[in-house]
Design a protein around this motif. Structure first.
Motif, PDB file in Angstrom:
ATOM      1  N   GLU A 280       0.824  -1.209   0.000  1.00 51.19           N
ATOM      2  CA  GLU A 280       0.000   0.000   0.000  1.00 51.19           C
ATOM      3  C   GLU A 280       0.857   1.258   0.000  1.00 51.19           C
ATOM      4  OE1 GLU A 280      -2.604  -0.359   3.307  1.00 51.19           O
ATOM      5  OE2 GLU A 280      -3.830  -1.938   2.394  1.00 51.19           O
ATOM      6  N   GLU A 281       1.970   1.230   0.730  1.00 51.01           N
ATOM      7  CA  GLU A 281       2.869   2.384   0.750  1.00 51.01           C
ATOM      8  C   GLU A 281       3.468   2.618  -0.638  1.00 51.01           C
ATOM      9  OE1 GLU A 281       4.773   5.449   3.140  1.00 51.01           O
ATOM     10  OE2 GLU A 281       3.088   4.104   3.459  1.00 51.01           O
ATOM     11  N   CYS A 282       3.817   1.533  -1.323  1.00 47.18           N
ATOM     12  CA  CYS A 282       4.359   1.657  -2.683  1.00 47.18           C
ATOM     13  C   CYS A 282       3.309   2.214  -3.634  1.00 47.18           C
ATOM     14  CB  CYS A 282       4.852   0.298  -3.181  1.00 47.18           C
ATOM     15  SG  CYS A 282       6.152  -0.453  -2.181  1.00 47.18           S
ATOM     16  N   GLN A 283       2.101   1.721  -3.524  1.00 48.16           N
ATOM     17  CA  GLN A 283       1.031   2.196  -4.394  1.00 48.16           C
ATOM     18  C   GLN A 283       0.784   3.683  -4.192  1.00 48.16           C
ATOM     19  OE1 GLN A 283      -2.195  -0.396  -3.315  1.00 48.16           O
ATOM     20  NE2 GLN A 283      -1.391  -2.150  -4.438  1.00 48.16           N
ATOM     21  N   ALA A 284       0.775   4.112  -2.923  1.00 48.36           N
ATOM     22  CA  ALA A 284       0.549   5.530  -2.642  1.00 48.36           C
ATOM     23  C   ALA A 284       1.691   6.388  -3.181  1.00 48.36           C
ATOM     24  CB  ALA A 284       0.395   5.732  -1.133  1.00 48.36           C
ATOM     25  N   PHE A 285       2.917   5.907  -3.071  1.00 49.34           N
ATOM     26  CA  PHE A 285       4.072   6.662  -3.560  1.00 49.34           C
ATOM     27  C   PHE A 285       4.055   6.763  -5.085  1.00 49.34           C
ATOM     28  CE2 PHE A 285       8.922   6.718  -4.118  1.00 49.34           C
ATOM     29  CZ  PHE A 285       8.947   8.105  -4.079  1.00 49.34           C
ATOM     30  N   ILE A 286       3.750   5.651  -5.752  1.00 51.65           N
ATOM     31  CA  ILE A 286       3.724   5.661  -7.218  1.00 51.65           C
ATOM     32  C   ILE A 286       2.600   6.552  -7.732  1.00 51.65           C
ATOM     33  CG2 ILE A 286       3.310   4.214  -9.249  1.00 51.65           C
ATOM     34  CD1 ILE A 286       4.737   1.938  -7.731  1.00 51.65           C
ATOM     35  N   ARG A 287       1.447   6.499  -7.079  1.00 54.05           N
ATOM     36  CA  ARG A 287       0.312   7.314  -7.516  1.00 54.05           C
ATOM     37  C   ARG A 287       0.420   8.756  -7.040  1.00 54.05           C
ATOM     38  NH1 ARG A 287      -4.120   4.102  -9.120  1.00 54.05           N
ATOM     39  NH2 ARG A 287      -3.700   1.872  -8.900  1.00 54.05           N
ATOM     40  N   GLY A 288       1.379   9.028  -6.161  1.00 56.25           N
ATOM     41  CA  GLY A 288       1.549  10.383  -5.652  1.00 56.25           C
ATOM     42  C   GLY A 288       2.832  11.020  -6.150  1.00 56.25           C
ATOM     43  N   GLY A 289       3.930  10.754  -5.446  1.00 53.87           N
ATOM     44  CA  GLY A 289       5.185  11.424  -5.755  1.00 53.87           C
ATOM     45  C   GLY A 289       5.791  11.072  -7.093  1.00 53.87           C
ATOM     46  N   LEU A 290       5.494   9.898  -7.632  1.00 51.74           N
ATOM     47  CA  LEU A 290       6.126   9.472  -8.888  1.00 51.74           C
ATOM     48  C   LEU A 290       5.226   9.649 -10.107  1.00 51.74           C
ATOM     49  CD1 LEU A 290       7.962   6.209  -7.761  1.00 51.74           C
ATOM     50  CD2 LEU A 290       8.798   8.559  -7.796  1.00 51.74           C
ATOM     51  N   GLU A 291       4.011  10.088  -9.906  1.00 48.74           N
ATOM     52  CA  GLU A 291       3.105  10.291 -11.048  1.00 48.74           C
ATOM     53  C   GLU A 291       3.358  11.672 -11.653  1.00 48.74           C
ATOM     54  OE1 GLU A 291      -1.567   9.494 -12.243  1.00 48.74           O
ATOM     55  OE2 GLU A 291      -0.955   9.531 -10.151  1.00 48.74           O
ATOM     56  N   THR A 292       4.526  11.807 -12.263  1.00 47.11           N
ATOM     57  CA  THR A 292       4.954  13.069 -12.853  1.00 47.11           C
ATOM     58  C   THR A 292       5.926  12.789 -13.988  1.00 47.11           C
ATOM     59  OG1 THR A 292       6.134  15.144 -12.434  1.00 47.11           O
ATOM     60  CG2 THR A 292       6.792  13.242 -11.132  1.00 47.11           C
ATOM     61  N   ASP A 293       5.983  13.703 -14.950  1.00 50.67           N
ATOM     62  CA  ASP A 293       6.939  13.588 -16.053  1.00 50.67           C
ATOM     63  C   ASP A 293       8.236  14.337 -15.772  1.00 50.67           C
ATOM     64  OD1 ASP A 293       5.277  12.015 -17.641  1.00 50.67           O
ATOM     65  OD2 ASP A 293       4.238  13.759 -18.451  1.00 50.67           O
ATOM     66  N   GLU A 294       8.301  15.059 -14.654  1.00 48.13           N
ATOM     67  CA  GLU A 294       9.498  15.844 -14.356  1.00 48.13           C
ATOM     68  C   GLU A 294      10.714  14.954 -14.117  1.00 48.13           C
ATOM     69  OE1 GLU A 294       9.856  19.177 -14.492  1.00 48.13           O
ATOM     70  OE2 GLU A 294       7.849  19.077 -15.361  1.00 48.13           O
ATOM     71  N   LEU A 295      10.504  13.808 -13.498  1.00 42.95           N
ATOM     72  CA  LEU A 295      11.635  12.908 -13.256  1.00 42.95           C
ATOM     73  C   LEU A 295      12.223  12.395 -14.563  1.00 42.95           C
ATOM     74  CD1 LEU A 295      10.227  10.824 -10.261  1.00 42.95           C
ATOM     75  CD2 LEU A 295      12.096  12.462 -10.172  1.00 42.95           C
ATOM     76  N   ALA A 296      11.368  12.202 -15.559  1.00 44.15           N
ATOM     77  CA  ALA A 296      11.842  11.688 -16.841  1.00 44.15           C
ATOM     78  C   ALA A 296      12.690  12.700 -17.598  1.00 44.15           C
ATOM     79  CB  ALA A 296      10.651  11.259 -17.699  1.00 44.15           C
ATOM     80  N   LYS A 297      12.691  13.966 -17.164  1.00 37.95           N
ATOM     81  CA  LYS A 297      13.496  14.997 -17.819  1.00 37.95           C
ATOM     82  C   LYS A 297      14.878  15.141 -17.188  1.00 37.95           C
ATOM     83  CE  LYS A 297       9.296  17.618 -18.918  1.00 37.95           C
ATOM     84  NZ  LYS A 297       8.569  18.894 -18.704  1.00 37.95           N
ATOM     85  N   LEU A 298      15.095  14.460 -16.082  1.00 42.60           N
ATOM     86  CA  LEU A 298      16.395  14.534 -15.420  1.00 42.60           C
ATOM     87  C   LEU A 298      17.423  13.694 -16.170  1.00 42.60           C
ATOM     88  CD1 LEU A 298      15.228  14.125 -11.709  1.00 42.60           C
ATOM     89  CD2 LEU A 298      16.001  16.232 -12.796  1.00 42.60           C
ATOM     90  N   PRO A 299      18.705  14.036 -16.044  1.00 42.14           N
ATOM     91  CA  PRO A 299      19.758  13.256 -16.726  1.00 42.14           C
ATOM     92  C   PRO A 299      20.082  11.963 -15.981  1.00 42.14           C
ATOM     93  CG  PRO A 299      20.756  15.045 -15.516  1.00 42.14           C
ATOM     94  CD  PRO A 299      19.269  15.225 -15.354  1.00 42.14           C
ATOM     95  N   VAL A 300      19.063  11.190 -15.691  1.00 42.01           N
ATOM     96  CA  VAL A 300      19.231   9.897 -15.028  1.00 42.01           C
ATOM     97  C   VAL A 300      18.348   8.886 -15.748  1.00 42.01           C
ATOM     98  CG1 VAL A 300      19.742  10.912 -12.773  1.00 42.01           C
ATOM     99  CG2 VAL A 300      17.383  10.346 -13.359  1.00 42.01           C
ATOM    100  N   ARG A 301      18.682   7.632 -15.581  1.00 43.77           N
ATOM    101  CA  ARG A 301      17.870   6.559 -16.151  1.00 43.77           C
ATOM    102  C   ARG A 301      16.917   6.056 -15.083  1.00 43.77           C
ATOM    103  NH1 ARG A 301      16.540   4.881 -21.280  1.00 43.77           N
ATOM    104  NH2 ARG A 301      15.749   2.755 -21.152  1.00 43.77           N
TER     105      ARG A 301
END
Length: 356
Positions: A280-301
């Motif tokens: 449940e903690e993972c689901q909340a994190f993925i649907r919250g903090g990680l549901e963004t395209d900003e991370l995909a613009k960083l110079p990381v894989r």
């Protein structure tokens, strides 16, 4: 006229049903988090996926827990065993029909474990063993028309039926999985083909006083100026809603530690997410903090892997899920975080780690 009696191992049958009822009730309490609310009592390995089986997407049939259905099944069978003190053809065939339904359901659950979850739950196999023993013990109730067999013959007949049922159910589960994967590929293709909105350029305001100079236009952060990454999902990953969300936002969801190693030590750092799709903690994190395209613009894989599929030296750093790690080209951890985190805080920490 006296009713004809028959020997059918009644007490052995009742013993198997009581054992199955006890295990099913125990699993029901675990599934409902009455017992072990945090972690399922099961060894962690790539073969055992108790968390997914007991609390995951496949742990319910509609609103009903699978373990609860097991409790109902064994209660019905116990009632029929008590009623069948003497041979009654109608009750006997009803019991045989319920046993066959139990074997069919057991076969379907095994197919789900093999095809979808890629792992088993030993507790669930114990329940399946109880159903199998029950079927062997009640076999004489069907004689005739069933052929009269001794115990080894009955074991072979029942196991053969179960193997055939598992094969049929596995084919059906594989077909459903391929449809789900195809739907996921279409969703990703549509998401990647949709152009991101282009920001409207701002005009420089007209200067009334020539002595006044406009303030410099803020430059975009170079660490976020890269085009967004395109996400993907490797074969072997269960296409849950969380996996779909990660892929839509630029994450590559891999199926094994070997796949993770293929991305480490390359030209760009790796932001590694270790998660459990049923947590449940993972689901909340993925649907919250990680549901963004900003991370995909960083110079990381961006790489994500399920905890049950992640092994090796780096996995020893994972104490809880979700865990995020920024691993540089030398395989050194530059940043690590456990639990949830807001998008803005995560971006700040990653940019800070990249700049250090």
């Amino acid at each position: 006229m006296a009713r004809r009696s028959i020997k059918w191992n009644r007490w052995f049958t009742i013993a198997a049903e009581v054992a199955g009822l006890a295990i099913s009730f125990y699993l029901l309490l675990i599934s409902m988090r009455v017992l072990y609310p945090e972690q399922v009592p099961c060894p962690r390995s790539k073969w055992f996926h108790c968390q997914s089986v007991l609390r995951g997407e496949w742990s319910h049939v509609g609103p009903f827990p699978v373990a609860g259905l097991g409790v109902v099944y064994f209660l019905i069978q116990l009632a029929l065993s008590i009623a069948l003190n003497k041979f009654r053809r109608g009750w006997a065939w009803l019991k045989l029909l319920v046993v066959f339904c139990g074997l069919l359901f057991v076969a379907w659950l095994r197919a789900v474990e093999f095809v979808w979850l890629k792992g088993i739950c030993p507790w669930c196999w114990a329940v399946a063993g109880c159903v199998l023993m029950e079927a062997i013990f009640v076999y004489p109730l069907g004689v005739p028309p069933f052929p009269k067999l001794r115990l080894p013959g009955r074991i072979g007949a029942v196991v053969g039926v179960v193997v055939v049922l598992i094969a049929i159910c596995t084919g059906g589960a594989w077909w459903l999985l391929q449809r789900e994967k195809e739907a996921l590929r279409r969703e990703l293709a549509v998401a990647q083909a949709t152009p991101s909105p282009t920001p409207t350029p701002q005009r420089t305001p007209k200067i009334e006083n020539p002595r006044e100079r406009p303030s410099p236009t803020p430059r975009p952060n170079p660490s976020r100026s890269n085009p967004p990454q395109q996400g993907s999902v490797e074969d072997g990953v269960l296409p849950t809603q969380e996996v779909k969300l990660l892929a839509k936002h630029g994450w590559t969801v891999v199926a094994s530690t070997e796949s993770v190693d293929n991305y480490l030590g390359k030209e760009e750092p790796v932001l590694l997410l270790v998660f459990d799709p049923q947590c449940e903690e993972c689901q909340a994190f993925i649907r919250g903090g990680l549901e963004t395209d900003e991370l995909a613009k960083l110079p990381v894989r961006l790489i994500a892997v399920e905890q049950s599929s992640f092994y090796g030296p780096l996995s020893r750093e994972v104490k809880n899920v979700p865990t995020l790690m920024l691993v540089d080209q030398d395989r050194k951890i530059r940043f690590k975080h456990e639990g949830r985190m807001s998008t803005s805080a995560l971006l700040r920490e990653i940019e800070k780690a990249l700049g250090s």
